[in-house]
Design a protein around this motif. Structure first.
Motif, PDB file in Angstrom:
ATOM      1  N   GLY A  84       9.088  13.539   3.934  1.00  0.00           N
ATOM      2  CA  GLY A  84      10.292  14.277   4.286  1.00  0.00           C
ATOM      3  C   GLY A  84      10.060  15.714   4.698  1.00  0.00           C
ATOM      4  N   THR A  85       8.787  16.120   4.884  1.00  0.00           N
ATOM      5  CA  THR A  85       8.509  17.498   5.299  1.00  0.00           C
ATOM      6  C   THR A  85       8.514  17.656   6.815  1.00  0.00           C
ATOM      7  N   LEU A  86       8.468  16.549   7.547  1.00  0.00           N
ATOM      8  CA  LEU A  86       8.617  16.552   8.997  1.00  0.00           C
ATOM      9  C   LEU A  86       9.752  15.618   9.385  1.00  0.00           C
ATOM     10  N   ASP A  87      10.496  16.011  10.418  1.00  0.00           N
ATOM     11  CA  ASP A  87      11.527  15.126  10.966  1.00  0.00           C
ATOM     12  C   ASP A  87      10.951  14.219  12.046  1.00  0.00           C
ATOM     13  N   ALA A  88       9.930  14.708  12.745  1.00  0.00           N
ATOM     14  CA  ALA A  88       9.256  13.936  13.790  1.00  0.00           C
ATOM     15  C   ALA A  88       7.836  14.464  13.906  1.00  0.00           C
ATOM     16  N   THR A  89       6.956  13.646  14.460  1.00  0.00           N
ATOM     17  CA  THR A  89       5.581  14.093  14.665  1.00  0.00           C
ATOM     18  C   THR A  89       5.014  13.430  15.908  1.00  0.00           C
ATOM     19  N   SER A  90       4.086  14.107  16.562  1.00  0.00           N
ATOM     20  CA  SER A  90       3.458  13.508  17.735  1.00  0.00           C
ATOM     21  C   SER A  90       2.683  12.268  17.313  1.00  0.00           C
ATOM     22  N   ALA A  91       2.637  11.291  18.205  1.00  0.00           N
ATOM     23  CA  ALA A  91       2.091   9.986  17.839  1.00  0.00           C
ATOM     24  C   ALA A  91       1.705   9.227  19.095  1.00  0.00           C
ATOM     25  N   ILE A  92       0.912   8.188  18.909  1.00  0.00           N
ATOM     26  CA  ILE A  92       0.679   7.227  19.982  1.00  0.00           C
ATOM     27  C   ILE A  92       1.212   5.881  19.512  1.00  0.00           C
ATOM     28  N   PRO A 147       0.469  19.040  12.180  1.00  0.00           N
ATOM     29  CA  PRO A 147       0.448  18.066  11.080  1.00  0.00           C
ATOM     30  C   PRO A 147      -0.949  17.717  10.588  1.00  0.00           C
ATOM     31  N   GLY A 148      -1.980  18.213  11.268  1.00  0.00           N
ATOM     32  CA  GLY A 148      -3.336  17.886  10.852  1.00  0.00           C
ATOM     33  C   GLY A 148      -3.586  16.391  10.926  1.00  0.00           C
ATOM     34  N   LEU A 149      -4.168  15.834   9.856  1.00  0.00           N
ATOM     35  CA  LEU A 149      -4.525  14.419   9.837  1.00  0.00           C
ATOM     36  C   LEU A 149      -3.403  13.514   9.347  1.00  0.00           C
ATOM     37  N   ALA A 150      -2.298  14.096   8.912  1.00  0.00           N
ATOM     38  CA  ALA A 150      -1.347  13.289   8.138  1.00  0.00           C
ATOM     39  C   ALA A 150       0.089  13.439   8.615  1.00  0.00           C
ATOM     40  N   GLY A 151       0.322  13.296   9.921  1.00  0.00           N
ATOM     41  CA  GLY A 151       1.675  13.416  10.434  1.00  0.00           C
ATOM     42  C   GLY A 151       2.620  12.377   9.863  1.00  0.00           C
ATOM     43  N   VAL A 152       2.195  11.112   9.837  1.00  0.00           N
ATOM     44  CA  VAL A 152       3.057  10.053   9.319  1.00  0.00           C
ATOM     45  C   VAL A 152       3.329  10.253   7.836  1.00  0.00           C
ATOM     46  N   GLN A 153       2.312  10.665   7.097  1.00  0.00           N
ATOM     47  CA  GLN A 153       2.505  10.893   5.671  1.00  0.00           C
ATOM     48  C   GLN A 153       3.533  11.998   5.424  1.00  0.00           C
ATOM     49  N   MET A 212       0.851  -1.186   0.000  1.00  0.00           N
ATOM     50  CA  MET A 212       0.000   0.000   0.000  1.00  0.00           C
ATOM     51  C   MET A 212       0.888   1.238   0.000  1.00  0.00           C
ATOM     52  N   THR A 213       0.645   2.176  -0.896  1.00  0.00           N
ATOM     53  CA  THR A 213       1.491   3.342  -1.029  1.00  0.00           C
ATOM     54  C   THR A 213       1.157   4.396   0.003  1.00  0.00           C
ATOM     55  N   GLU A 214       2.096   5.338   0.181  1.00  0.00           N
ATOM     56  CA  GLU A 214       1.875   6.478   1.078  1.00  0.00           C
ATOM     57  C   GLU A 214       0.619   7.230   0.679  1.00  0.00           C
ATOM     58  N   TRP A 215       0.431   7.439  -0.630  1.00  0.00           N
ATOM     59  CA  TRP A 215      -0.727   8.193  -1.096  1.00  0.00           C
ATOM     60  C   TRP A 215      -2.022   7.446  -0.805  1.00  0.00           C
ATOM     61  N   THR A 216      -1.977   6.106  -0.896  1.00  0.00           N
ATOM     62  CA  THR A 216      -3.168   5.319  -0.588  1.00  0.00           C
ATOM     63  C   THR A 216      -3.569   5.500   0.865  1.00  0.00           C
ATOM     64  N   VAL A 217      -2.584   5.438   1.783  1.00  0.00           N
ATOM     65  CA  VAL A 217      -2.887   5.643   3.198  1.00  0.00           C
ATOM     66  C   VAL A 217      -3.498   7.015   3.413  1.00  0.00           C
ATOM     67  N   MET A 218      -2.893   8.048   2.803  1.00  0.00           N
ATOM     68  CA  MET A 218      -3.394   9.402   2.993  1.00  0.00           C
ATOM     69  C   MET A 218      -4.795   9.549   2.422  1.00  0.00           C
ATOM     70  N   THR A 268      -7.317   7.814   4.720  1.00  0.00           N
ATOM     71  CA  THR A 268      -7.496   8.566   5.956  1.00  0.00           C
ATOM     72  C   THR A 268      -8.336   9.802   5.716  1.00  0.00           C
ATOM     73  N   LEU A 269      -7.980  10.566   4.682  1.00  0.00           N
ATOM     74  CA  LEU A 269      -8.702  11.799   4.409  1.00  0.00           C
ATOM     75  C   LEU A 269     -10.108  11.530   3.903  1.00  0.00           C
ATOM     76  N   ALA A 270     -10.291  10.451   3.139  1.00  0.00           N
ATOM     77  CA  ALA A 270     -11.626  10.153   2.614  1.00  0.00           C
ATOM     78  C   ALA A 270     -12.609   9.901   3.740  1.00  0.00           C
ATOM     79  N   VAL A 271     -12.178   9.120   4.739  1.00  0.00           N
ATOM     80  CA  VAL A 271     -13.056   8.857   5.876  1.00  0.00           C
ATOM     81  C   VAL A 271     -13.349  10.140   6.630  1.00  0.00           C
ATOM     82  N   ALA A 272     -12.300  10.953   6.847  1.00  0.00           N
ATOM     83  CA  ALA A 272     -12.487  12.201   7.579  1.00  0.00           C
ATOM     84  C   ALA A 272     -13.413  13.149   6.834  1.00  0.00           C
ATOM     85  N   ILE A 273     -13.224  13.277   5.511  1.00  0.00           N
ATOM     86  CA  ILE A 273     -14.057  14.181   4.727  1.00  0.00           C
ATOM     87  C   ILE A 273     -15.498  13.709   4.711  1.00  0.00           C
TER      88      ILE A 273
END
Length: 350
Positions: A207-215, A196-202, A1-7, A10-15
């Protein structure tokens, strides 16, 4: 599964959930539930659908998630599919959310009697005069922190200097991050902080974030779905933040005063749901995907397995809750601390 697929998923469900909320608002009513005690959306029926054990009619009950449907709330959906809530005389519907702070607001006003709320928001709500009551701790300890890919070289908090870090708008995330920085002699001037909104891992993957809050039970599962098993995770609690439950099943106290027996029945059904889901993860995921075909089965399973690894018994640790309240007062997030005994209880555990 690609990065874009995950995003996209995620966004489709949220929208979709946001659209549902918007349409309901335009119509002057509350948002339609994401799902209900009806059978899954496909023609396949649940594995079992037990009727209430007594002859009395089931009591309708609307449960509010703090986020959209996914592996972290898989056991609730499994409980619907297996009829565990109906066995307790509860006709359950479940509503999702795209704003993680909305659940405690709806519970405080009484619009929703019961749902999931984040621990910090529960404390803040009570401190601000909007009482809500935690009746089941979903984790025994805090799974909250920062995640980064190995090539970022962030193995300790000191390594955050000069980095770009995603920190969500949750008040506890903001406070815990500042505590982490302070513990190693850093300030926000030493880092670049973005929401990071809904897409910290993405954004990590891009490469736009070095780290992001997470559980620890969620973002690592997303990385695993991308074929990444190696990462660095810094727990906020390792750097001075409270080590308390992250979220809890929460109720409106006025509703609880009149429906304590229903609260216990709900928790008993949820307990059965956890036991069944742990023993039948693949079947639980299959039924979940029937309800939500846009979700990814592997990702859902991995998130649930992460969730199961940090689940406790449901019992609230009053000392942890009080420590969180005192921390938020000392941090300035709330004006005065509140007594945990006034908004946390174990009296309704089955």
């Amino acid at each position: 599964m690609t990065e874009w697929t995950v995003m996209k998923r995620t966004l489709a469900v949220a929208i979709a959930a946001a659209a549902s909320l918007s349409l309901a608002a335009c119509g002057g009513g509350s948002a339609a539930p994401t799902s209900s005690s009806a059978a899954p959306t496909s023609s396949a029926a649940p594995t079992s659908s037990a009727a209430p054990t007594s002859g009395a009619a089931s009591m309708p009950l609307n449960f509010q998630l703090s986020w959209f449907p996914g592996g972290d709330n898989l056991a609730f959906w499994a409980g619907l599919d297996q009829g565990f809530f109906l066995e307790e005389g509860i006709d359950l519907t479940i509503d999702s959310a795209t704003d993680p702070t909305i659940s405690q607001k709806l519970i405080a006003t009484g619009e929703k009697p019961i749902g999931i709320a984040y621990a910090g928001d529960i404390v803040i709500s009570n401190a601000s005069g909007a009482p809500i009551t935690a009746i089941w701790a979903l984790t025994d300890e805090s799974p909250f922190g920062l995640i980064s890919l190995k090539d970022a070289g962030i193995t300790k908090a000191e390594d955050l200097k000069g980095k770009t870090v995603g920190v969500t708008s949750l008040p506890t995330d903001q406070a815990f991050f500042d505590t982490m920085l302070k513990s190693v002699g850093l300030t926000r001037d030493d880092v670049t902080v973005v929401d990071p909104g809904l897409a910290g891992v993405q954004q990590l993957l891009a490469g736009t974030l070095d780290a992001t809050s997470a559980i620890i039970n969620y973002e690592p599962a997303v990385l695993k779905s991308e074929g990444i098993d190696s990462y660095d995770f810094l727990y906020y609690s390792q750097y001075g933040a409270p080590n308390a439950t992250f979220y809890a099943i929460t109720v409106n106290p006025e509703w609880l005063a009149d429906n304590g027996d229903v609260a216990t029945k709900f928790l008993r059904a949820y307990q059965k749901s956890i036991t069944w889901t742990n023993a039948n993860v693949d079947e639980a995921v299959r039924l979940f995907i029937e309800r939500f075909p846009d979700q990814d089965a592997e990702l859902t399973k991995n998130i649930y397995l992460g969730e199961a690894a940090i689940m406790g018994t449901g019992s609230n640790d009053l000392g942890q809750w009080q420590g969180l309240a005192d921390y938020l007062q000392a941090d300035g997030t709330i004006d005065a601390s509140v007594d945990a005994k006034t908004f946390v209880t174990n009296d309704y555990l089955p």
